[in-house]
Design an enzyme around this catalytic site. Structure first.
Site, PDB file in Angstrom:
ATOM      1  N   HIS A  81       0.871  -1.312  -0.034  1.00  0.00           N
ATOM      2  CA  HIS A  81       0.018  -0.094   0.004  1.00  0.00           C
ATOM      3  C   HIS A  81       0.781   1.303   0.024  1.00  0.00           C
ATOM      4  N   ASP A 110       6.223  21.818 -26.359  1.00  0.00           N
ATOM      5  CA  ASP A 110       6.082  20.539 -25.618  1.00  0.00           C
ATOM      6  C   ASP A 110       7.094  20.337 -24.644  1.00  0.00           C
ATOM      7  N   TRP A 146       7.357   0.134   3.815  1.00  0.00           N
ATOM      8  CA  TRP A 146       7.620   0.976   2.273  1.00  0.00           C
ATOM      9  C   TRP A 146       8.995   1.447   2.691  1.00  0.00           C
ATOM     10  N   SER A 173      13.024   6.411 -13.967  1.00  0.00           N
ATOM     11  CA  SER A 173      11.891   7.259 -14.682  1.00  0.00           C
ATOM     12  C   SER A 173      11.819   8.586 -14.357  1.00  0.00           C
ATOM     13  N   SER A 174      11.690   8.711 -12.668  1.00  0.00           N
ATOM     14  CA  SER A 174      11.570   9.922 -12.292  1.00  0.00           C
ATOM     15  C   SER A 174      12.762  10.774 -12.621  1.00  0.00           C
ATOM     16  N   HIS A 257      12.946  11.734   3.252  1.00  0.00           N
ATOM     17  CA  HIS A 257      12.139  12.863   3.846  1.00  0.00           C
ATOM     18  C   HIS A 257      12.116  14.018   2.405  1.00  0.00           C
ATOM     19  N   GLU A 259      11.698  13.180  -0.294  1.00  0.00           N
ATOM     20  CA  GLU A 259      10.492  12.575  -1.121  1.00  0.00           C
ATOM     21  C   GLU A 259       9.081  13.048  -0.472  1.00  0.00           C
ATOM     22  N   TYR A 261       8.590  15.834   0.485  1.00  0.00           N
ATOM     23  CA  TYR A 261       8.249  17.214   0.191  1.00  0.00           C
ATOM     24  C   TYR A 261       7.984  17.184  -1.464  1.00  0.00           C
ATOM     25  N   SER A 272      -1.736  27.242  -5.313  1.00  0.00           N
ATOM     26  CA  SER A 272      -1.633  28.624  -5.658  1.00  0.00           C
ATOM     27  C   SER A 272      -1.939  29.097  -6.903  1.00  0.00           C
ATOM     28  N   HIS A 306      14.905  13.045  11.740  1.00  0.00           N
ATOM     29  CA  HIS A 306      13.676  13.016  12.441  1.00  0.00           C
ATOM     30  C   HIS A 306      12.799  11.754  12.381  1.00  0.00           C
ATOM     31  N   HIS A 307      13.187  10.887  11.264  1.00  0.00           N
ATOM     32  CA  HIS A 307      12.581   9.566  11.452  1.00  0.00           C
ATOM     33  C   HIS A 307      13.189   8.713  12.272  1.00  0.00           C
ATOM     34  N   THR A 332       6.832  27.178   5.566  1.00  0.00           N
ATOM     35  CA  THR A 332       5.251  26.532   5.289  1.00  0.00           C
ATOM     36  C   THR A 332       4.213  27.413   5.536  1.00  0.00           C
ATOM     37  N   LYS A 335       3.562  30.242   3.444  1.00  0.00           N
ATOM     38  CA  LYS A 335       2.574  29.769   2.409  1.00  0.00           C
ATOM     39  C   LYS A 335       1.184  29.698   2.674  1.00  0.00           C
ATOM     40  N   ARG A 454       1.975   1.002  14.895  1.00  0.00           N
ATOM     41  CA  ARG A 454       1.642   0.915  13.314  1.00  0.00           C
ATOM     42  C   ARG A 454       2.038  -0.421  12.970  1.00  0.00           C
TER      43      ARG A 454
HETATM   44  C1  HEA Z   1       0.892   8.311  -0.624  1.00  0.00           C
HETATM   45  C2  HEA Z   1      -0.482   8.375  -0.272  1.00  0.00           C
HETATM   46  C3  HEA Z   1      -1.325   7.513   0.456  1.00  0.00           C
HETATM   47  C4  HEA Z   1      -2.673   7.546   0.035  1.00  0.00           C
HETATM   48  C5  HEA Z   1      -3.348   8.278  -0.933  1.00  0.00           C
HETATM   49  C6  HEA Z   1      -3.196   6.581   1.003  1.00  0.00           C
HETATM   50  C7  HEA Z   1      -4.381   6.301   1.413  1.00  0.00           C
HETATM   51  C8  HEA Z   1      -4.881   5.430   2.390  1.00  0.00           C
HETATM   52  N1  HEA Z   1      -4.287   4.846   3.380  1.00  0.00           N
HETATM   53 FE1  HEA Z   1      -2.430   4.989   3.544  1.00  0.00          FE
HETATM   54  N2  HEA Z   1      -0.359   4.774   3.857  1.00  0.00           N
HETATM   55  C9  HEA Z   1       0.526   5.391   3.072  1.00  0.00           C
HETATM   56  C10 HEA Z   1       0.261   6.433   1.981  1.00  0.00           C
HETATM   57  C11 HEA Z   1      -1.014   6.731   1.413  1.00  0.00           C
HETATM   58  N3  HEA Z   1      -2.262   6.009   2.000  1.00  0.00           N
HETATM   59  C12 HEA Z   1       1.730   5.125   3.290  1.00  0.00           C
HETATM   60  C13 HEA Z   1       3.307   5.727   2.804  1.00  0.00           C
HETATM   61  C14 HEA Z   1       1.787   4.031   4.420  1.00  0.00           C
HETATM   62  C15 HEA Z   1       2.871   3.572   5.381  1.00  0.00           C
HETATM   63  C16 HEA Z   1       3.049   2.080   4.899  1.00  0.00           C
HETATM   64  C17 HEA Z   1       4.192   1.339   5.857  1.00  0.00           C
HETATM   65  O1  HEA Z   1       3.830   1.558   6.874  1.00  0.00           O
HETATM   66  O2  HEA Z   1       5.070   1.004   5.417  1.00  0.00           O
HETATM   67  C18 HEA Z   1       0.438   3.949   4.689  1.00  0.00           C
HETATM   68  C19 HEA Z   1      -0.278   3.176   5.906  1.00  0.00           C
HETATM   69  C20 HEA Z   1      -1.405   3.151   6.050  1.00  0.00           C
HETATM   70  C21 HEA Z   1      -1.938   2.680   7.201  1.00  0.00           C
HETATM   71  C22 HEA Z   1      -1.299   1.852   8.098  1.00  0.00           C
HETATM   72  C23 HEA Z   1      -1.272   0.559   8.060  1.00  0.00           C
HETATM   73  C24 HEA Z   1      -0.228  -0.196   9.194  1.00  0.00           C
HETATM   74  O3  HEA Z   1       0.479   0.711  10.033  1.00  0.00           O
HETATM   75  O4  HEA Z   1      -0.256  -1.283   9.240  1.00  0.00           O
HETATM   76  C25 HEA Z   1      -3.566   2.498   7.052  1.00  0.00           C
HETATM   77  C26 HEA Z   1      -4.158   1.954   8.000  1.00  0.00           C
HETATM   78  O5  HEA Z   1      -5.545   2.188   8.239  1.00  0.00           O
HETATM   79  C27 HEA Z   1      -3.499   3.189   5.756  1.00  0.00           C
HETATM   80  C28 HEA Z   1      -5.025   3.506   5.377  1.00  0.00           C
HETATM   81  C29 HEA Z   1      -5.453   4.288   3.992  1.00  0.00           C
HETATM   82  C30 HEA Z   1      -6.728   4.395   3.539  1.00  0.00           C
HETATM   83  C31 HEA Z   1      -7.936   3.764   4.294  1.00  0.00           C
HETATM   84  C32 HEA Z   1      -6.475   5.224   2.518  1.00  0.00           C
HETATM   85  C33 HEA Z   1      -7.521   5.737   1.574  1.00  0.00           C
HETATM   86  O6  HEA Z   1      -7.329   7.104   1.428  1.00  0.00           O
HETATM   87  C34 HEA Z   1      -7.555   5.049   0.301  1.00  0.00           C
HETATM   88  C35 HEA Z   1      -8.819   5.488  -0.672  1.00  0.00           C
HETATM   89  C36 HEA Z   1      -8.899   4.721  -1.897  1.00  0.00           C
HETATM   90  C37 HEA Z   1      -9.651   3.498  -2.067  1.00  0.00           C
HETATM   91  C38 HEA Z   1     -10.307   3.069  -1.011  1.00  0.00           C
HETATM   92  C39 HEA Z   1      -9.574   3.029  -3.522  1.00  0.00           C
HETATM   93  C40 HEA Z   1     -10.819   3.483  -4.384  1.00  0.00           C
HETATM   94  C41 HEA Z   1     -11.932   2.191  -4.190  1.00  0.00           C
HETATM   95  C42 HEA Z   1     -12.087   1.249  -4.927  1.00  0.00           C
HETATM   96  C43 HEA Z   1     -10.726   0.593  -5.780  1.00  0.00           C
HETATM   97  C44 HEA Z   1     -13.224   0.015  -4.866  1.00  0.00           C
HETATM   98  C45 HEA Z   1     -13.561  -0.582  -3.776  1.00  0.00           C
HETATM   99  C46 HEA Z   1     -14.261   0.409  -2.840  1.00  0.00           C
HETATM  100  C47 HEA Z   1     -15.217   0.030  -2.077  1.00  0.00           C
HETATM  101  C48 HEA Z   1     -15.810  -1.211  -2.091  1.00  0.00           C
HETATM  102  C49 HEA Z   1     -15.391   1.243  -0.957  1.00  0.00           C
HETATM  103  N4  HEA Z   1      -2.650   3.566   5.291  1.00  0.00           N
HETATM  104  C1  HEA Z   2       3.201  15.325   1.888  1.00  0.00           C
HETATM  105  C2  HEA Z   2       4.002  14.757   2.735  1.00  0.00           C
HETATM  106  C3  HEA Z   2       4.620  15.407   4.283  1.00  0.00           C
HETATM  107  C4  HEA Z   2       4.775  16.501   4.597  1.00  0.00           C
HETATM  108  C5  HEA Z   2       4.498  17.900   3.697  1.00  0.00           C
HETATM  109  C6  HEA Z   2       5.028  16.555   5.914  1.00  0.00           C
HETATM  110  C7  HEA Z   2       5.537  17.583   6.823  1.00  0.00           C
HETATM  111  C8  HEA Z   2       6.004  17.656   7.869  1.00  0.00           C
HETATM  112  N1  HEA Z   2       6.459  16.448   8.594  1.00  0.00           N
HETATM  113 FE1  HEA Z   2       5.738  14.551   8.100  1.00  0.00          FE
HETATM  114  N2  HEA Z   2       5.970  12.752   7.478  1.00  0.00           N
HETATM  115  C9  HEA Z   2       5.554  12.043   6.156  1.00  0.00           C
HETATM  116  C10 HEA Z   2       4.809  12.989   5.207  1.00  0.00           C
HETATM  117  C11 HEA Z   2       4.919  14.411   5.319  1.00  0.00           C
HETATM  118  N3  HEA Z   2       5.254  15.063   6.198  1.00  0.00           N
HETATM  119  C12 HEA Z   2       5.387  10.898   5.858  1.00  0.00           C
HETATM  120  C13 HEA Z   2       5.024   9.981   4.742  1.00  0.00           C
HETATM  121  C14 HEA Z   2       5.823  10.108   7.101  1.00  0.00           C
HETATM  122  C15 HEA Z   2       6.147   8.874   7.693  1.00  0.00           C
HETATM  123  C16 HEA Z   2       7.022   8.242   6.850  1.00  0.00           C
HETATM  124  C17 HEA Z   2       7.115   6.607   7.651  1.00  0.00           C
HETATM  125  O1  HEA Z   2       7.674   6.634   8.624  1.00  0.00           O
HETATM  126  O2  HEA Z   2       6.515   5.924   7.056  1.00  0.00           O
HETATM  127  C18 HEA Z   2       6.227  11.349   8.133  1.00  0.00           C
HETATM  128  C19 HEA Z   2       6.997  11.196   9.348  1.00  0.00           C
HETATM  129  C20 HEA Z   2       7.184  12.368  10.079  1.00  0.00           C
HETATM  130  C21 HEA Z   2       8.086  12.296  11.244  1.00  0.00           C
HETATM  131  C22 HEA Z   2       8.671  11.192  11.867  1.00  0.00           C
HETATM  132  C23 HEA Z   2       7.827  10.789  12.748  1.00  0.00           C
HETATM  133  C24 HEA Z   2       8.203   9.333  13.274  1.00  0.00           C
HETATM  134  O3  HEA Z   2       8.245   8.431  12.440  1.00  0.00           O
HETATM  135  O4  HEA Z   2       8.448   9.158  14.456  1.00  0.00           O
HETATM  136  C25 HEA Z   2       8.303  13.598  11.678  1.00  0.00           C
HETATM  137  C26 HEA Z   2       9.255  14.113  12.742  1.00  0.00           C
HETATM  138  O5  HEA Z   2       9.759  15.069  12.915  1.00  0.00           O
HETATM  139  C27 HEA Z   2       7.630  14.610  10.547  1.00  0.00           C
HETATM  140  C28 HEA Z   2       7.418  16.088  10.545  1.00  0.00           C
HETATM  141  C29 HEA Z   2       6.924  17.066   9.628  1.00  0.00           C
HETATM  142  C30 HEA Z   2       6.979  18.319   9.716  1.00  0.00           C
HETATM  143  C31 HEA Z   2       7.742  19.084  11.045  1.00  0.00           C
HETATM  144  C32 HEA Z   2       6.580  18.845   8.716  1.00  0.00           C
HETATM  145  C33 HEA Z   2       6.356  20.095   8.190  1.00  0.00           C
HETATM  146  O6  HEA Z   2       6.774  20.449   6.770  1.00  0.00           O
HETATM  147  C34 HEA Z   2       4.738  20.618   8.353  1.00  0.00           C
HETATM  148  C35 HEA Z   2       4.930  22.384   8.332  1.00  0.00           C
HETATM  149  C36 HEA Z   2       3.424  22.676   8.262  1.00  0.00           C
HETATM  150  C37 HEA Z   2       2.939  23.394   9.379  1.00  0.00           C
HETATM  151  C38 HEA Z   2       3.575  23.692  10.663  1.00  0.00           C
HETATM  152  C39 HEA Z   2       1.551  23.906   9.278  1.00  0.00           C
HETATM  153  C40 HEA Z   2       1.378  25.211   8.807  1.00  0.00           C
HETATM  154  C41 HEA Z   2       2.286  26.460   9.455  1.00  0.00           C
HETATM  155  C42 HEA Z   2       1.529  27.456   9.979  1.00  0.00           C
HETATM  156  C43 HEA Z   2       0.023  27.695  10.077  1.00  0.00           C
HETATM  157  C44 HEA Z   2       2.548  28.432  10.451  1.00  0.00           C
HETATM  158  C45 HEA Z   2       2.416  28.672  11.901  1.00  0.00           C
HETATM  159  C46 HEA Z   2       3.087  27.525  12.689  1.00  0.00           C
HETATM  160  C47 HEA Z   2       3.796  27.554  13.717  1.00  0.00           C
HETATM  161  C48 HEA Z   2       4.705  28.642  13.975  1.00  0.00           C
HETATM  162  C49 HEA Z   2       3.872  26.324  14.510  1.00  0.00           C
HETATM  163  N4  HEA Z   2       6.894  13.815   9.720  1.00  0.00           N
HETATM  164 CU   LIG Z   3      10.562  13.768   7.315  1.00  0.00          CU
END
Ligand code: HEA
Ligand code: HEA
Ligand SMILES: [Cu+2]
Ligand code: CUA
Lengths: 539, 404, 293
Positions: A81, A110, A146, A173-174, A257, A259, A261, A272, A306-307, A332, A335, A454
């Site tokens: 997933h 293009d 993942w 590809s990317s 990380h 990634e 962003y 925007s 931080h991860h 952020t 923005k 998790r």
């Molecule tokens: C990047 C984008 C992304 C998106 C879009 C989503 C979307 C969703 N994620 Fe995902 N998720 C991740 C990224 C994302 N996730 C990542 C990176 C992890 C960590 C993996 C890891 O731990 O290694 C994670 C882990 C994760 C967990 C934790 C699993 C675990 O720790 O064991 C869960 C649990 O609820 C979850 C739920 C969902 C759900 C319910 C959606 C929903 O938004 C999905 C909605 C879409 C659909 C449901 C598909 C459309 C419907 C059909 C095809 C038809 C069938 C439908 C019906 C019959 C109702 N996700």
């Molecule tokens: C689109 C993807 C995305 C984005 C944008 C962010 C944004 C941020 N993430 Fe997140 N993060 C993930 C995707 C993302 N993250 C994923 C996928 C994981 C889990 C990976 C895994 O383990 O599987 C993760 C995990 C993750 C961790 C590790 C957690 C853990 O595993 O223990 C941390 C820890 O620092 C973190 C921090 C942040 C912070 C500080 C931001 C900041 O960029 C957020 C900044 C935004 C705001 C703060 C809000 C707006 C600001 C204001 C309104 C201004 C005023 C605010 C103040 C002065 C406070 N993220």
């Molecule tokens: Cu991070």
């Protein structure tokens, strides 16, 4: 036919002024719009597959006890997933947007390398196929998360290698896609389109593309080491031979990380564009938006650990990564404030794209705040690897990246297809998604605070209620996306609906609105002459 | 919401109504089910409470400070959230075209941009200060009264008292096999400590600084006890440490918090904090029991003795994967009827037990952490259970020999 | 596709439909499918891999042939030239990052992992391990778990130093060839290009001999713990890049012989040269960090 194919020469060109037809148009495409469409369809398919896997996860977690899958399969579901959503759904979707919109926005005919562009797309297909097929290999799909942490990856079956090779291909590809985007933006802007007049979407993609070429090769390195550790006797991550499993995490997160962003900056770009269009105002603080985006990108290279707060790094390391991470809140925030200021004193209307944009700002900020909580090392000691993290990243990824894509689809879809979407259905899609999204993911904060780890196939009974609610929400959210496809996307693709005017949005600005809807197969074959703001064509 | 729903019905006809209907039913079913679950399960003191909304009640000073920090952060973030979105929604209400508002370009003075860069920066610094204090305190593992080595294994915890009162005590801690079976069955009867009950909890005295040294045998695990505010990855080949000083007696629970393979959800942590007197008593008991249990690997055992002992070992260690009936499941190989298990050459099976299997076709962790007698017992048990009937005995000294 | 009239150079040439990308991806499907199976001992894996690679190379050949043809028919404007320059630079940058990952591994292993494994705390797990790099000194177990057979390392003398000289010289000859081309001395350019290729080939031969020597005489293998891992992966990937760079140079030289490139427009030449210099620079880092330190 093949006389036209691949045989450059003066005579070949004018045949292709008309849109090519049939399967060749798609398989052999070099047109950025066609390739954009391919990307978008591919990523939607992957969203469905990744979503189905998520529904498998949620079905299992609906109640305590194992009813649906066994723990092995559960871990495979979680892993695939994550991988499929990140590499298959979100990233390609933004590349699809880039393909469609960048040449239109900057007045280019293009993408810079049309054939390589198609290659970037077609590389995704075998890789995606292999990832999905890995479920059917002996031992099942990879189940190490993942993040593919060593040494757990060393215990995986053959599908692990398949997935590693698939990710190499996706990385290639990317990289090619990013090079294409960078070159297109730097070299192919119409005269008068200076960098600081470029639409924000182009800016965010330019910066994203730099992030991509900087970090995708690093991921390739990390998984190559995993591969050789698995099969060729190296000891990169094996302490018995002097290696270190934590080294994998450092290399992975140096990629990982930035990634995240990569997955949000283009979303910022879309927002925007949409907010000013529906506020009927210029984007507030354009220059600071550009700088903020660049700052986020630069900071993203120095926050990776931080991860890894719970791996037991020295306190100085924790402090450095904590401070650096918290700093990201500042750009952020800029923005968010600029968007709100753009709305301020505007003349707003709330067609579907604007709903998604406002929804994005609202919900993404919640995800940002939880990110800030996570960045506090002492708190992350509690949060790390619990559902709080899961809640955080779905708020920024689903309500962030995905919602922004919906905003972009409703905003630009009429330009792509030539027909307007059905406004009622668009609004249904929005409200339905918005509510079910929060039903799904809000309770996960509580689960995480209460300590539910998790990647768990089963959990103590005290966690049952919130899990049940989340599961119900997930199915509702999934259905909303099916509804979106059937009730909104399909009719538009079939050309059913009101004919879209050249510029359907009163307040929209930019070159994409200077060409008819649907955008003709070829646009800007000679560079357009622009006015001083570089948003209109003169003469 | 409602309105758009109705509007949808107008143009969509029956489909939408059916969809909403189905959603409603699902919500209803969930509601009913939720209600039932609530009635049946109780809070687990020291573990999760039903529908708990915040951290566990802190049992150490560090956890208390984290608790405070969380509220502090929540308050600041909530305030910013309310202010920012208060403004946004005000604008959305007032500056919309439908109320006749005309767009006005705003001036963009530099102080605005600077202001909303610098103010958040100050806020962030304000957040970082208390966090720094807590993290520094949290990392100080010096001057511990008691040092315990915690070893993560697929999928159980090993505890070894290294220094301080109780030095030398060591044991394994495994999830109650009953719970594991219940999980597999899919029908879980309400149990307050479901998936949290272990055979041997870690016992520590109250008010003493306990240093935990973590490491792992196979893959990365993480040792976490939320009420102590402690989580530390256990990394194979490396040692890491953390500490806690429990301020009240009682039972405290946690779970493995790093994906470690298929049984990741089934390696709980149970820490029993007892008074100093009780702790001393416990240590004395343990020492006595250890002396009594100190199996002499050179002793010759009978089939019945070993089989009885082996059955316990099997239930605690092997049944999770190979199942109580020895048939395995999915990729897990069956033991019942396995040629390798019943082979006259004991060495084959011993090698698997001691070294594990790490191949593409099969995976099994190594079990060398079990004692010689335990390994001999479980082998004897497996070779003489279900349809296996070799009738012979594996003596502990064979294990001793194989270990060389 | 072009906007200008027949015959002239289009403003920005955009190729029409092309079968190459999809076919190349098709070949790569069999490559990754086969590779993944083969290393797990599945017999048909290697056939799939071989088929996919062959297919892919044929497609690439056709693809490049077309691109060269387009270039030679004057379809590429100055703008396209600039595009190629940007793309090659950023491609090389991505390669730098790839090597960065492996150099980081080396640095981490030397200055962090091995010292940590040998520190007092870790004596709990590895009581006999002494942290010395590269863990082969007398008295030190070659690896924490003692799983690594004793080995000797490859010093900078003489093969790596000779190789350094070879690569540096090749950089010079390449530059001479470039100047010759700019001065329109085509024959001289071709001669120096072949000389460059020859130097590159010699480098590879020496490198292969060094590997052979290391495996047979020094007992230094890919499996020689973290030292062997970093040593072979770094030098191996570098060698692979030398090989690819050499292919590029050969293609460019053949094109020179066919009369391609003009004295002021020859980006193909320059791109290959950039790549070669990049490979050169990576080697210098290797020479210092792997062989000397
Ligand atoms: C990047 C984008 C992304 C998106 C879009 C989503 C979307 C969703 N994620 Fe995902 N998720 C991740 C990224 C994302 N996730 C990542 C990176 C992890 C960590 C993996 C890891 O731990 O290694 C994670 C882990 C994760 C967990 C934790 C699993 C675990 O720790 O064991 C869960 C649990 O609820 C979850 C739920 C969902 C759900 C319910 C959606 C929903 O938004 C999905 C909605 C879409 C659909 C449901 C598909 C459309 C419907 C059909 C095809 C038809 C069938 C439908 C019906 C019959 C109702 N996700
Ligand atoms: C689109 C993807 C995305 C984005 C944008 C962010 C944004 C941020 N993430 Fe997140 N993060 C993930 C995707 C993302 N993250 C994923 C996928 C994981 C889990 C990976 C895994 O383990 O599987 C993760 C995990 C993750 C961790 C590790 C957690 C853990 O595993 O223990 C941390 C820890 O620092 C973190 C921090 C942040 C912070 C500080 C931001 C900041 O960029 C957020 C900044 C935004 C705001 C703060 C809000 C707006 C600001 C204001 C309104 C201004 C005023 C605010 C103040 C002065 C406070 N993220
Ligand atoms: Cu991070
Ligand atoms: Cu041990 Cu998870």
């Amino acid at each position: 036919m093949s006389a036209v194919l691949d045989h450059p020469g003066a005579h070949a060109h004018d045949h292709e002024h008309h849109a090519p037809t049939g399967w060749r148009r798609w398989v052999f495409a070099t047109n950025h719009k066609d390739i954009g469409t391919l990307y978008l369809l591919f990523s939607f398919t992957m969203l469905m597959i990744g979503g189905l896997l998520a529904l498998g996860i949620r079905a299992e977690l609906f109640q305590p006890g194992l009813q649906v899958v066994n723990p092995e399969l559960f871990n495979q579901l979680t892993t695939m997933h994550g991988i499929i959503m990140v590499f298959g759904a979100i990233m390609p979707a933004f590349v699809g947007f880039a393909n469609w919109m960048l040449p239109l926005q900057i007045g280019a005919s293009d993408m810079a390398f049309a054939r390589m562009n198609n290659f970037s797309f077609w590389l995704m297909v075998p890789a995606g196929l292999i990832l999905v097929l890995s479920f059917f290999m002996p031992g099942g799909a990879p189940a190490a998360g993942w993040t593919l942490y060593a040494p757990l990856t060393l215990q995986m079956g053959p599908s692990m290698d398949a997935a590693i090779f698939a990710m190499h291909i996706l990385g290639a590809s990317s990289i090619m896609g990013s090079i294409n985007i960078i070159v297109t933006i730097l070299n192919m802007r119409a005269p008068g389109m200076t960098l600081m007049k470029m639409p924000m979407f182009a800016w965010t993609w330019l910066i994203t593309a730099y992030l991509l070429i900087a970090v995708m090769p690093v991921l390739a390195g990390a998984i190559t080491m995993t591969l050789t550790d698995r099969h060729f006797g190296t000891s990169f991550f094996n302490p018995a031979g002097g290696g270190d499993p934590i080294m994998y995490q450092h290399i992975f997160w140096f990629f990982g990380h930035p990634e995240v962003y990569i997955m949000i900056l283009p979303a910022f770009g879309i927002i925007s564009q949409v907010v000013p269009a529906f506020a009927r105002k210029k984007l507030f603080g354009y220059t600071s938006m550009v700088y903020a985006t660049a700052s986020i990108a630069i900071l993203s290279f120095i926050v990776w650990a931080h991860h890894m707060f719970t791996t037991g790094m020295p306190v100085t390391g924790q402090l450095f990564f904590m401070y650096a991470t918290m700093l990201i809140a500042v750009p952020t925030g800029v923005k968010i404030f600029n968007w709100v200021a753009t709305m301020w004193k505007g003349s707003m209307t709330f067609e579907t794209p604007m709903l998604w944009a406002v929804g994005f700002i609202f919900v993404f900020t919640m995800g940002g705040f939880t990110g800030l909580m996570l960045s506090m090392a002492p708190l992350d000691i509690n949060f790390q690897d619990t559902y709080y993290v899961v809640a955080h990243f779905h708020y920024v990824l689903v309500a962030g990246s995905l919602f922004a894509m919906f905003a972009g689809f409703y905003y630009w879809g009429p330009k792509w297809t030539g027909v307007m979407y059905n406004e009622t259905r668009g609004k249904i899609h929005f409200w339905w998604s918005m509510i079910s999204f929060n039903v799904t993911f809000f309770p996960m904060h509580f689960l995480g605070l209460a300590g539910m780890p998790r990647r768990y196939a089963d959990y103590p009974m005290q966690f049952a209620d919130f899990n049940a609610i989340a599961s119900v929400g997930a199915f509702a959210f999934g259905l909303a996306q099916v509804y979106f496809f059937l009730a909104v996307v399909l009719p538009m693709m079939r050309g059913q609906g009101e004919k879209a005017p050249q510029k359907p949005w009163e307040g929209a600005e930019g070159l994409e609105w200077e060409v008819p809807s649907p955008a003709p197969h070829h646009t800007f074959e000679t560079p357009p002459k622009l006015d001083a703001t570089a948003t209109r064509i003169v003469g | 919401m409602k309105q758009s729903g109705q509007a949808g019905c107008r143009c969509e006809g029956g489909v939408l109504r059916r969809v909403w209907g189905a959603l409603g039913t699902a919500a209803l079913v969930a509601g009913v089910w939720v209600g039932q679950a609530q009635a049946a399960v109780n809070d687990l003191p020291g573990g999760p409470a039903v529908n708990q909304l915040n951290f566990h009640p802190p049992a150490t000073r560090i956890a208390e400070e984290q608790h405070w920090l969380h509220w502090f952060m929540l308050a600041i973030c909530a305030t910013i959230f309310v202010v920012v979105f208060g403004i946004m929604f005000y604008s959305i209400a007032k500056h919309r075209k439908s109320v006749g508002h005309q767009a006005q370009q705003l001036p963009e003075p530099i102080w605005v941009e600077l202001g909303w860069t610098i103010v958040p920066l100050l806020i962030v610094i304000g957040m970082a200060l208390p966090a720094t204090k807590v993290i520094v305190a949290q990392k100080d593992t010096s001057n511990a009264d008691l040092t315990i080595k915690v070893v993560g294994m697929q999928w159980k915890w090993g505890y070894e008292y290294l220094k301080g009162e109780g030095e030398g005590i060591q044991f394994l801690s495994t999830l109650d096999p009953q719970h594991r079976l219940m999980s597999d069955s899919g029908k879980v009867t309400p149990t307050d400590d479901y998936l949290l009950k272990v055979d041997n909890p870690l016992v520590v005295p109250v008010g003493k600084k306990v240093r935990i040294i973590t490491t792992a045998n196979d893959v990365i695990h993480a040792w976490m006890v939320p009420a102590f505010g402690v989580k530390q990855d256990a990394i194979p080949g490396f040692v890491r440490d953390t500490w806690f000083r429990a301020e009240k007696t009682g039972d405290f629970y946690g779970q493995c918090a790093e994906l470690c393979g298929k049984e990741h959800a089934y390696m709980p942590i149970h820490v029993k904090v007892v008074s100093q007197e009780d702790y001393s008593k416990w240590v004395a008991e343990q020492k006595k029991a250890m002396a009594a249990k100190a199996d002499d690997p050179n002793k010759e055992w009978t089939l019945a003795e070993l089989k009885a002992r082996g059955e316990q070992v099997y239930a605690a260690n092997c049944a999770a994967c190979h199942q109580a009936n020895g048939k395995g499941a999915g990729p897990i190989k069956p033991l019942d009827g396995s040629a390798m298990v019943t082979d006259a050459d004991h060495g084959k099976m011993l090698a698997v037990l001691l070294n594990g299997v790490n191949g593409a076709a099969a995976q099994m962790p190594a079990w060398k952490q079990l004692s010689d007698v335990e390994l001999a017992a479980v082998m004897t048990f497996v070779r003489n259970s279900w349809s296996n009937s070799t009738g012979d005995v594996v003596q502990p000294k064979e294990v001793v020999a194989a270990r060389q | 596709m072009s906007a200008t009239t027949h015959g002239g150079t289009p403003y920005y040439y955009v190729p029409g439909l092309s079968r190459h990308p999809a076919l190349a991806a098709f070949g790569l499907f069999f490559v990754i499918l086969g590779a993944g199976q083969w290393i797990n001992g599945v017999e048909w894996g290697k056939w799939s891999l071989a088929f996919g690679l062959a297919w892919w190379l044929v497609v690439l050949y056709q693809w490049f042939r077309d691109a060269v043809h387009e270039s030679e028919s004057g379809l590429y404007s100055r703008k396209i030239d600039v595009s190629y320059r940007w793309s090659m630079s950023w491609f090389i940058f991505s390669e730098v990052m790839f090597f960065g990952a492996f150099f980081t591994a080396l640095w981490w292993a030397r200055s962090h992992a091995v010292p940590t494994l040998g520190n007092l705390e870790n004596a709990l797990i590895w009581p006999n391990f002494q942290a010395v790099w590269p863990s082969v000194q007398p008295g030190a177990t070659a690896s924490p778990a003692g799983i690594v057979e004793p080995f000797q390392t490859v010093g900078p003398f003489w093969l790596p130093t000779i190789n350094t000289a070879l690569l540096l010289t090749s950089g010079v000859t390449l530059t001479i060839a470039h100047h010759a081309l700019q001065d329109d001395h085509r024959t001289k350019a071709i001669a120096f290009m072949w000389l460059t290729v020859l130097l590159g080939a010699t480098f590879l031969v020496v490198q292969a001999y060094e590997y052979f020597h290391a495996y047979t005489d020094l007992n230094l293998k890919l499996s020689s713990g973290i030292f062997g891992s970093t040593f072979y992966m770094l030098t191996g990937f570098h060698g692979l890049h030398v090989f690819v760079g050499m292919l590029m140079l050969i293609v460019i030289t053949l094109r020179l012989q066919k009369g391609h490139f003009t004295k002021d427009r020859h980006f193909g030449f320059e791109g290959a040269a950039w790549y070669w210099h990049f490979v050169d620079v990576v080697w210098l880092f290797l020479y210092v960090l792997v062989y000397w330190m």
